[in-house]
Design a protein around this motif. Structure first.
Motif, PDB file in Angstrom:
ATOM      1  N   LYS A 103       1.685   0.374  -4.691  1.00  0.00           N
ATOM      2  CA  LYS A 103       2.985   0.202  -3.643  1.00  0.00           C
ATOM      3  C   LYS A 103       2.852   1.387  -2.605  1.00  0.00           C
ATOM      4  CE  LYS A 103       7.783   0.542  -4.489  1.00  0.00           C
ATOM      5  NZ  LYS A 103       8.966   0.778  -5.459  1.00  0.00           N
ATOM      6  N   HIS A 104       3.009   1.128  -1.425  1.00  0.00           N
ATOM      7  CA  HIS A 104       3.210   1.956  -0.393  1.00  0.00           C
ATOM      8  C   HIS A 104       4.429   1.615   0.408  1.00  0.00           C
ATOM      9  CE1 HIS A 104      -1.082   3.348  -0.210  1.00  0.00           C
ATOM     10  NE2 HIS A 104      -1.411   2.040  -0.662  1.00  0.00           N
ATOM     11  N   SER A 105       5.165   2.977   0.815  1.00  0.00           N
ATOM     12  CA  SER A 105       6.414   2.770   1.656  1.00  0.00           C
ATOM     13  C   SER A 105       6.275   3.445   3.015  1.00  0.00           C
ATOM     14  CB  SER A 105       7.482   3.523   0.714  1.00  0.00           C
ATOM     15  OG  SER A 105       8.744   3.354   1.509  1.00  0.00           O
ATOM     16  N   TYR A 106       6.681   2.823   3.921  1.00  0.00           N
ATOM     17  CA  TYR A 106       6.372   3.315   5.225  1.00  0.00           C
ATOM     18  C   TYR A 106       7.764   3.142   5.950  1.00  0.00           C
ATOM     19  CZ  TYR A 106       1.551   1.831   4.832  1.00  0.00           C
ATOM     20  OH  TYR A 106       0.474   1.719   4.262  1.00  0.00           O
ATOM     21  N   GLY A 107       8.416   4.617   6.314  1.00  0.00           N
ATOM     22  CA  GLY A 107       9.417   4.722   7.106  1.00  0.00           C
ATOM     23  C   GLY A 107       9.282   5.202   8.343  1.00  0.00           C
ATOM     24  N   LYS A 108      10.323   5.584   9.062  1.00  0.00           N
ATOM     25  CA  LYS A 108      10.186   6.056  10.341  1.00  0.00           C
ATOM     26  C   LYS A 108       9.821   7.603  10.402  1.00  0.00           C
ATOM     27  CE  LYS A 108      13.802   2.869  12.107  1.00  0.00           C
ATOM     28  NZ  LYS A 108      14.817   2.675  13.108  1.00  0.00           N
ATOM     29  N   LEU A 109      10.166   8.221   9.374  1.00  0.00           N
ATOM     30  CA  LEU A 109       9.894   9.642   9.133  1.00  0.00           C
ATOM     31  C   LEU A 109       8.678   9.718   8.258  1.00  0.00           C
ATOM     32  CD1 LEU A 109      13.475  11.053   9.366  1.00  0.00           C
ATOM     33  CD2 LEU A 109      11.852  10.874  11.256  1.00  0.00           C
ATOM     34  N   ILE A 110       8.518   8.901   7.352  1.00  0.00           N
ATOM     35  CA  ILE A 110       7.292   9.248   6.355  1.00  0.00           C
ATOM     36  C   ILE A 110       6.566   8.087   5.869  1.00  0.00           C
ATOM     37  CG2 ILE A 110       8.463  11.503   5.204  1.00  0.00           C
ATOM     38  CD1 ILE A 110       9.534   9.832   2.777  1.00  0.00           C
ATOM     39  N   HIS A 111       5.603   8.213   5.259  1.00  0.00           N
ATOM     40  CA  HIS A 111       4.671   7.323   4.635  1.00  0.00           C
ATOM     41  C   HIS A 111       4.383   7.637   3.011  1.00  0.00           C
ATOM     42  CE1 HIS A 111       4.217   5.124   8.377  1.00  0.00           C
ATOM     43  NE2 HIS A 111       3.732   5.948   8.963  1.00  0.00           N
ATOM     44  N   LYS A 112       4.870   6.847   2.569  1.00  0.00           N
ATOM     45  CA  LYS A 112       4.843   7.178   0.794  1.00  0.00           C
ATOM     46  C   LYS A 112       3.876   6.403  -0.014  1.00  0.00           C
ATOM     47  CE  LYS A 112       8.163   8.833  -2.534  1.00  0.00           C
ATOM     48  NZ  LYS A 112       9.509   8.723  -2.933  1.00  0.00           N
ATOM     49  N   THR A 113       2.882   7.102  -0.650  1.00  0.00           N
ATOM     50  CA  THR A 113       1.921   6.217  -1.467  1.00  0.00           C
ATOM     51  C   THR A 113       2.305   6.726  -2.875  1.00  0.00           C
ATOM     52  OG1 THR A 113       0.243   6.387   0.204  1.00  0.00           O
ATOM     53  CG2 THR A 113      -0.616   5.761  -2.321  1.00  0.00           C
ATOM     54  N   THR A 114       2.644   5.777  -3.927  1.00  0.00           N
ATOM     55  CA  THR A 114       3.348   5.841  -4.935  1.00  0.00           C
ATOM     56  C   THR A 114       1.887   5.494  -6.011  1.00  0.00           C
ATOM     57  OG1 THR A 114       3.664   3.630  -5.393  1.00  0.00           O
ATOM     58  CG2 THR A 114       5.445   5.301  -4.431  1.00  0.00           C
ATOM     59  N   ASN A 115       2.199   5.829  -7.581  1.00  0.00           N
ATOM     60  CA  ASN A 115       1.011   5.604  -8.502  1.00  0.00           C
ATOM     61  C   ASN A 115       1.217   4.360  -9.086  1.00  0.00           C
ATOM     62  OD1 ASN A 115      -0.291   8.215  -8.202  1.00  0.00           O
ATOM     63  ND2 ASN A 115       0.755   8.910  -9.757  1.00  0.00           N
ATOM     64  N   GLU A 116       2.282   3.665  -8.786  1.00  0.00           N
ATOM     65  CA  GLU A 116       2.648   2.480  -9.054  1.00  0.00           C
ATOM     66  C   GLU A 116       1.766   1.270  -8.915  1.00  0.00           C
ATOM     67  OE1 GLU A 116       6.814  -0.558  -8.688  1.00  0.00           O
ATOM     68  OE2 GLU A 116       6.928   1.585  -8.470  1.00  0.00           O
ATOM     69  N   ILE A 117       1.112   0.619 -10.043  1.00  0.00           N
ATOM     70  CA  ILE A 117       0.195  -0.436  -9.728  1.00  0.00           C
ATOM     71  C   ILE A 117       0.756  -1.697 -10.366  1.00  0.00           C
ATOM     72  CG2 ILE A 117      -2.040  -1.084 -10.495  1.00  0.00           C
ATOM     73  CD1 ILE A 117      -3.054   1.418 -10.343  1.00  0.00           C
ATOM     74  N   THR A 118       0.531  -2.923  -9.718  1.00  0.00           N
ATOM     75  CA  THR A 118       1.034  -4.208 -10.051  1.00  0.00           C
ATOM     76  C   THR A 118      -0.069  -4.994 -10.165  1.00  0.00           C
ATOM     77  OG1 THR A 118       1.826  -5.058  -8.147  1.00  0.00           O
ATOM     78  CG2 THR A 118       3.486  -4.034  -9.609  1.00  0.00           C
ATOM     79  N   SER A 119      -0.247  -6.108 -10.934  1.00  0.00           N
ATOM     80  CA  SER A 119      -1.214  -7.126 -10.678  1.00  0.00           C
ATOM     81  C   SER A 119      -0.744  -8.513 -11.080  1.00  0.00           C
ATOM     82  CB  SER A 119      -2.077  -6.758 -12.306  1.00  0.00           C
ATOM     83  OG  SER A 119      -1.405  -7.075 -13.247  1.00  0.00           O
ATOM     84  N   GLU A 120      -1.444  -9.371 -10.605  1.00  0.00           N
ATOM     85  CA  GLU A 120      -1.337 -10.735 -10.276  1.00  0.00           C
ATOM     86  C   GLU A 120      -2.580 -11.686 -10.725  1.00  0.00           C
ATOM     87  OE1 GLU A 120      -1.030 -13.180  -6.297  1.00  0.00           O
ATOM     88  OE2 GLU A 120       1.083 -12.223  -6.762  1.00  0.00           O
ATOM     89  N   LEU A 121      -2.293 -12.581 -11.441  1.00  0.00           N
ATOM     90  CA  LEU A 121      -3.349 -13.527 -11.957  1.00  0.00           C
ATOM     91  C   LEU A 121      -3.015 -14.872 -11.221  1.00  0.00           C
ATOM     92  CD1 LEU A 121      -6.308 -13.855 -13.611  1.00  0.00           C
ATOM     93  CD2 LEU A 121      -4.944 -14.210 -15.433  1.00  0.00           C
ATOM     94  N   GLU A 122      -3.998 -15.553 -10.623  1.00  0.00           N
ATOM     95  CA  GLU A 122      -3.697 -16.763 -10.068  1.00  0.00           C
ATOM     96  C   GLU A 122      -4.903 -17.587  -9.938  1.00  0.00           C
ATOM     97  OE1 GLU A 122      -2.078 -18.542  -5.569  1.00  0.00           O
ATOM     98  OE2 GLU A 122      -2.421 -16.367  -5.831  1.00  0.00           O
ATOM     99  N   CYS A 123      -4.643 -18.911 -10.218  1.00  0.00           N
ATOM    100  CA  CYS A 123      -5.612 -19.923 -10.315  1.00  0.00           C
ATOM    101  C   CYS A 123      -5.981 -20.460  -8.792  1.00  0.00           C
ATOM    102  CB  CYS A 123      -5.027 -21.210 -11.239  1.00  0.00           C
ATOM    103  SG  CYS A 123      -6.528 -22.708 -11.328  1.00  0.00           S
ATOM    104  N   LYS A 124      -7.027 -20.596  -8.830  1.00  0.00           N
ATOM    105  CA  LYS A 124      -7.573 -20.763  -7.256  1.00  0.00           C
ATOM    106  C   LYS A 124      -7.398 -22.487  -7.001  1.00  0.00           C
ATOM    107  CE  LYS A 124     -11.251 -17.565  -6.905  1.00  0.00           C
ATOM    108  NZ  LYS A 124     -12.885 -17.445  -6.531  1.00  0.00           N
TER     109      LYS A 124
END
Length: 115
Positions: free
Chosen positions: A33-54
């Motif tokens: 997860k990355h958050s982009y604002g007008k004054l700051i860019h914030k990188t978090t430790n939050e990780i998500t995953s997704e499993l999808e059939c092709k």
């Protein structure tokens, strides 16, 4: 308002069978997860995953995973190393700080010279 983006940090093609269509072709993705604002860019430790059939395009949630999929997921989860948590300021932030310091300096100068 900050714009939140999930950026891919690791993708893997799995040869496990899809629980829905039984086709061999799954795609596992890890996002940070990355958050982009007008004054700051914030990188978090939050990780998500997704499993999808092709083939059938369905997202497979952890409830429907087989033990084989769980083992492969745990393996790739260890390999997905996120970027460090960080906070970066934009140029607009620095410009605003510079303007504020200049205005305070002008105000102090006027106050000292008015006496």
């Amino acid at each position: 308002m900050a714009e939140i983006k999930l950026e891919v940090i690791k993708e893997a093609d799995l040869t496990n069978n899809c629980p829905e269509c039984f086709n061999q072709g799954l795609k596992l993705s890890f996002f940070q997860k990355h958050s982009y604002g007008k004054l700051i860019h914030k990188t978090t430790n939050e990780i998500t995953s997704e499993l999808e059939c092709k083939k059938c395009g369905t997202k497979i949630y952890p409830v429907g995973w087989t033990p084989d999929i769980e083992r492969v997921f745990e393996y790739y989860q260890k390999m997905a190393v996120p970027q460090k948590k960080s906070l970066k300021f934009t140029t607009l932030f620095y410009i605003l700080i510079l303007v504020l310091i200049t205005l305070v300096g002008i105000g102090v100068y006027i106050l000292l010279n008015s006496n």
